[in-house]
Design an enzyme around this catalytic site. Sequence first.
Site, PDB file in Angstrom:
ATOM      1  N   HIS A  82       0.835  -1.204   0.000  1.00 17.67           N
ATOM      2  CA  HIS A  82       0.000   0.000   0.000  1.00 17.67           C
ATOM      3  C   HIS A  82       0.870   1.255   0.000  1.00 17.67           C
ATOM      4  CE1 HIS A  82      -3.135   2.869   1.025  1.00 17.67           C
ATOM      5  NE2 HIS A  82      -4.015   1.913   0.861  1.00 17.67           N
ATOM      6  N   GLY A 163       4.551  22.621  10.338  1.00 20.28           N
ATOM      7  CA  GLY A 163       5.878  22.057  10.508  1.00 20.28           C
ATOM      8  C   GLY A 163       6.855  22.517   9.449  1.00 20.28           C
ATOM      9  N   ILE A 167      11.170  16.047   6.416  1.00 15.72           N
ATOM     10  CA  ILE A 167      10.478  14.883   6.953  1.00 15.72           C
ATOM     11  C   ILE A 167      11.103  14.472   8.283  1.00 15.72           C
ATOM     12  CG2 ILE A 167       9.862  14.039   4.652  1.00 15.72           C
ATOM     13  CD1 ILE A 167      11.947  11.770   5.123  1.00 15.72           C
TER      14      ILE A 167
END
Length: 299
Positions: A82, A163, A167
Site C-alpha cells: 500500500h 511544521g 520529513i
Amino acid sequence: MNPIVECIPNFSEGKRQDVIEAIADTIRSVDGVRLLDYSSDINHNRSVFTFIGNPKAVAEAAFLSCKKAAELIDMTKHKGEHPRMGAADVIPFVPVKDTTVEECIELSKKLGERIANELLIPVFLYEDSATKPERKNLANIRKGQFEKMAEKLKDPQWAPDFGKPEIHPTAGVVAVGARKPLIAYNINLDTSDIKIADKIAKLIRERGGGLKNVRAIGVMLEDRNLAQVSINMVDYEKTALYRAFEMVKMEARRYGVNIVGSEIVGLTPMKALIDAAEYYLQLENFDSNKQILENYLLQ
C-alpha cells in the site's frame, strides 16, 4: 447535546502484533473514546483503526496514537504494497452525531498543528480540510511516498501546512483532515498477474476516467498469490459498492480473469450493504427503515 466524532487513522504496520496492540492500548487509554475496530493486512503492511467519542477525547487519542506510532515504526525499514508516507500515514475525522464537517475541519487543524509542534512531524491537510485544491486528494499528497518525500518537501508548492519542510527521519509525514465516511473495499482476482489488477484499477478510478468518487490501485497479495484491486469508495451514496464490483468483474473478463472474493476493511455504513442487497436481489418497493428488523426496532 452529545457530539460524536469518528476517527479512522491508518498506520504503516500490519505485521508486528505487539506494535499494533500498543497503538490499540494507547487509544483505549483515553477516557471518552471507544475503540470500535482495528484490522491489519500483512501484504499492505498497514493497520486501520476506528474509534469514536467526543471531539476533544478523539483528538487526544489521535495525537497519542500518532506519537506511539512514531516511537515504534521506522519508515526507513518499512515495506508494503500500500502507498504510504508516514508511520501514522493518514488521520481523518468524520462527523457522526451533533457535529459538522466544519467542526471536524477545525479539529483536524488543531491536531495537525500539535503533531508538528510536539512530534516534529510535518503535516498536510487533505480532503475537506485541504488548503489547496491539489491537496484535497490524498493520492496527490502521498505521491512519491516516504522515499521521495524529503525531496518533494523542498518544492515550495509542497511545503507542509504545519511544521518545517523536512520529513521526520523515521516517522515521515502525516496527512490529517475531515471527510465523509469512506469505504475501504478490496476485490481479489484469480490471477497472480499484478499488471491485470493495475490495468483494471486505472480503468475504474475517477482519475482515469472511470467511476466518480472511486480511487483504486493494483496490489499483490503475496501470501495468497493473488492480485487485488484495492479501492477507496469516497462517496458510497453517489457511487455504490455494487457498481465498482460489477465494473471490476466486467473488465476482468477481458483478461480471462474472475473475482474470487472481496473484503471491506474496517467499519462501513449499513446503507452501503443495503444498497447492494437491493440491487442484487432486485427488491421492489423496499423500505429499509420498515423492513429490516433491526432498523425497525431502533426507531
